[in-house]
Write a protein that holds these residues in place. Structure first.
Motif, PDB file in Angstrom:
ATOM      1  N   THR A 135      25.628 152.501 -10.545  1.00  0.00           N
ATOM      2  CA  THR A 135      25.716 151.675 -11.747  1.00  0.00           C
ATOM      3  C   THR A 135      27.139 151.161 -11.981  1.00  0.00           C
ATOM      4  OG1 THR A 135      26.248 153.520 -13.242  1.00  0.00           O
ATOM      5  CG2 THR A 135      23.918 153.109 -12.788  1.00  0.00           C
ATOM      6  N   ILE A 136      28.112 151.680 -11.217  1.00  0.00           N
ATOM      7  CA  ILE A 136      29.524 151.347 -11.431  1.00  0.00           C
ATOM      8  C   ILE A 136      29.972 150.230 -10.489  1.00  0.00           C
ATOM      9  CG2 ILE A 136      31.873 152.245 -11.380  1.00  0.00           C
ATOM     10  CD1 ILE A 136      30.672 155.017 -11.977  1.00  0.00           C
ATOM     11  N   THR A 148      47.159 157.590 -20.168  1.00  0.00           N
ATOM     12  CA  THR A 148      46.692 157.080 -18.881  1.00  0.00           C
ATOM     13  C   THR A 148      45.198 156.859 -19.019  1.00  0.00           C
ATOM     14  OG1 THR A 148      48.397 158.166 -17.547  1.00  0.00           O
ATOM     15  CG2 THR A 148      46.340 157.611 -16.432  1.00  0.00           C
ATOM     16  N   GLN A 149      44.748 155.642 -18.730  1.00  0.00           N
ATOM     17  CA  GLN A 149      43.349 155.284 -18.936  1.00  0.00           C
ATOM     18  C   GLN A 149      42.657 154.957 -17.625  1.00  0.00           C
ATOM     19  OE1 GLN A 149      43.388 151.924 -21.628  1.00  0.00           O
ATOM     20  NE2 GLN A 149      43.816 153.191 -23.424  1.00  0.00           N
ATOM     21  N   TYR A 150      41.429 155.448 -17.497  1.00  0.00           N
ATOM     22  CA  TYR A 150      40.555 155.067 -16.391  1.00  0.00           C
ATOM     23  C   TYR A 150      39.463 154.168 -16.960  1.00  0.00           C
ATOM     24  CZ  TYR A 150      42.455 158.317 -12.895  1.00  0.00           C
ATOM     25  OH  TYR A 150      43.263 158.964 -11.996  1.00  0.00           O
ATOM     26  N   HIS A 151      39.397 152.932 -16.479  1.00  0.00           N
ATOM     27  CA  HIS A 151      38.397 151.966 -16.926  1.00  0.00           C
ATOM     28  C   HIS A 151      37.248 151.948 -15.917  1.00  0.00           C
ATOM     29  CE1 HIS A 151      40.866 149.829 -20.103  1.00  0.00           C
ATOM     30  NE2 HIS A 151      41.770 150.590 -19.497  1.00  0.00           N
ATOM     31  N   VAL A 152      36.100 152.464 -16.333  1.00  0.00           N
ATOM     32  CA  VAL A 152      34.906 152.487 -15.485  1.00  0.00           C
ATOM     33  C   VAL A 152      34.071 151.261 -15.848  1.00  0.00           C
ATOM     34  CG1 VAL A 152      32.859 153.795 -14.807  1.00  0.00           C
ATOM     35  CG2 VAL A 152      34.965 155.004 -15.448  1.00  0.00           C
ATOM     36  N   GLU A 167      32.084 148.670 -20.228  1.00  0.00           N
ATOM     37  CA  GLU A 167      32.990 149.685 -19.687  1.00  0.00           C
ATOM     38  C   GLU A 167      32.843 151.014 -20.415  1.00  0.00           C
ATOM     39  OE1 GLU A 167      37.169 148.752 -19.371  1.00  0.00           O
ATOM     40  OE2 GLU A 167      36.754 146.600 -19.315  1.00  0.00           O
ATOM     41  N   TYR A 168      33.200 152.065 -19.687  1.00  0.00           N
ATOM     42  CA  TYR A 168      33.456 153.370 -20.275  1.00  0.00           C
ATOM     43  C   TYR A 168      34.895 153.708 -19.920  1.00  0.00           C
ATOM     44  CZ  TYR A 168      33.659 158.441 -20.789  1.00  0.00           C
ATOM     45  OH  TYR A 168      34.039 159.721 -21.135  1.00  0.00           O
ATOM     46  N   LEU A 183      33.549 153.493 -25.490  1.00  0.00           N
ATOM     47  CA  LEU A 183      32.476 152.643 -24.994  1.00  0.00           C
ATOM     48  C   LEU A 183      32.834 151.217 -25.368  1.00  0.00           C
ATOM     49  CD1 LEU A 183      29.298 154.656 -26.095  1.00  0.00           C
ATOM     50  CD2 LEU A 183      30.398 154.646 -23.845  1.00  0.00           C
ATOM     51  N   LYS A 184      32.945 150.334 -24.387  1.00  0.00           N
ATOM     52  CA  LYS A 184      33.255 148.922 -24.638  1.00  0.00           C
ATOM     53  C   LYS A 184      32.012 148.095 -24.322  1.00  0.00           C
ATOM     54  CE  LYS A 184      36.370 145.119 -23.424  1.00  0.00           C
ATOM     55  NZ  LYS A 184      36.529 144.720 -24.828  1.00  0.00           N
ATOM     56  N   PHE A 185      31.512 147.397 -25.339  1.00  0.00           N
ATOM     57  CA  PHE A 185      30.275 146.642 -25.208  1.00  0.00           C
ATOM     58  C   PHE A 185      30.546 145.171 -24.921  1.00  0.00           C
ATOM     59  CE2 PHE A 185      29.152 150.399 -27.536  1.00  0.00           C
ATOM     60  CZ  PHE A 185      27.871 150.720 -27.117  1.00  0.00           C
ATOM     61  N   SER A 186      29.507 144.493 -24.459  1.00  0.00           N
ATOM     62  CA  SER A 186      29.567 143.062 -24.232  1.00  0.00           C
ATOM     63  C   SER A 186      29.720 142.338 -25.566  1.00  0.00           C
ATOM     64  CB  SER A 186      28.280 142.594 -23.542  1.00  0.00           C
ATOM     65  OG  SER A 186      28.120 141.202 -23.642  1.00  0.00           O
ATOM     66  N   PRO A 187      30.381 141.160 -25.577  1.00  0.00           N
ATOM     67  CA  PRO A 187      30.489 140.385 -26.818  1.00  0.00           C
ATOM     68  C   PRO A 187      29.137 140.059 -27.434  1.00  0.00           C
ATOM     69  CG  PRO A 187      32.002 139.531 -25.167  1.00  0.00           C
ATOM     70  CD  PRO A 187      31.134 140.542 -24.470  1.00  0.00           C
ATOM     71  N   ALA A 188      28.076 140.044 -26.616  1.00  0.00           N
ATOM     72  CA  ALA A 188      26.744 139.711 -27.115  1.00  0.00           C
ATOM     73  C   ALA A 188      26.021 140.911 -27.716  1.00  0.00           C
ATOM     74  CB  ALA A 188      25.910 139.121 -25.978  1.00  0.00           C
ATOM     75  N   ALA A 189      26.601 142.107 -27.621  1.00  0.00           N
ATOM     76  CA  ALA A 189      25.931 143.317 -28.112  1.00  0.00           C
ATOM     77  C   ALA A 189      25.846 143.328 -29.640  1.00  0.00           C
ATOM     78  CB  ALA A 189      26.683 144.556 -27.620  1.00  0.00           C
TER      79      ALA A 189
END
Length: 228
Positions: A135-136, A148-152, A167-168, A183-189
């Motif tokens: 799924t990634i 320090t950030q990991y963007h999945v 993204e997570y 949790l980063k959602f789509s602009p359409a969410a």
């Protein structure tokens, strides 16, 4: 009488073992089902104390029956079963559905690599958590002044409670305490339809009562949990 004493000792030993296991869980992990309400409360209290740097459990919050759900209610590509613990005061408390057990190896641990004690990198895709590897789309690192950030980044079609999820992000302070997940959602969410599922709980922190739970930023369509 001797038999009863032995059973009592075994029961106490089981509680101590469960508490020790809970303390070793990493960020994002979810407390698995345990036998008996007493054991559940001990484990939940220990995890919450560790994640907040406290010694006790959160106070009881009122449940909302509208958040009830079953494991078969959502499709397999819905990430609620991986990140759903964020809905329970960011700690997976009183979850109305079963989340994916990451107690042995979390998604974060399978992705995050470190060399020389402080050089962080992304592990090869073959080492990522196999249940969610396909799924990634990609993973990138951002080293900011604090975290320090990991963007999945997910492939198209991945959702959280039916809303498109982009993204997570999991983050931490190197060589210090403090972490978080986003949790980063789509602009359409339409986040308004799922936000009521995220509950907060009253907790005592340095002698004061605080609300422990996720925060929602409507401007950038993110839901965030922070652990200081």
């Amino acid at each position: 009488m001797k038999k009863n004493n032995i059973l009592s000792i075994l029961a106490i030993g089981s509680l101590m073992t469960l508490s020790g296991c809970a303390e070793s869980q990493t960020m994002g992990s979810t407390v698995v089902n345990s036998v008996g309400s007493l054991v559940t409360e001990v484990v939940n209290g220990t995890v919450e104390g560790v994640r907040q740097g406290l010694g006790g459990a959160a106070t009881t919050a009122t449940k909302d029956s509208s958040t009830s759900n079953t494991h078969s209610a959502l499709p397999a590509n819905d990430m609620v079963y991986l990140f759903g613990s964020m809905e329970g005061g960011c700690l997976g408390k009183d979850m109305p559905f079963q989340t994916f057990d990451q107690s042995t190896l979390s998604l974060e641990d399978s992705i995050k690599g470190v060399s020389n004690g402080y050089d962080y990198y992304v592990k090869p895709r073959s080492e990522w958590l196999s249940e969610y590897r396909d799924t990634i789309k990609n993973v990138r690192i951002h080293e900011g002044s604090e975290y320090t950030q990991y963007h999945v980044m997910f492939k198209d079609g991945i959702k959280y409670r039916g809303q498109p999820l982009e993204e997570y992000i999991f983050m931490f302070r190197p060589e210090s305490s403090g972490s978080g997940e986003i949790l980063k959602f789509s602009p359409a969410a339409n986040i308004a339809t799922i936000w009521p599922n995220f509950r907060s709980y009253k907790m005592e922190y340095w002698g004061e009562m605080i609300d422990m739970g996720a925060t929602y930023n409507p401007k950038n369509k993110t839901i965030t949990c922070l652990f200081d």
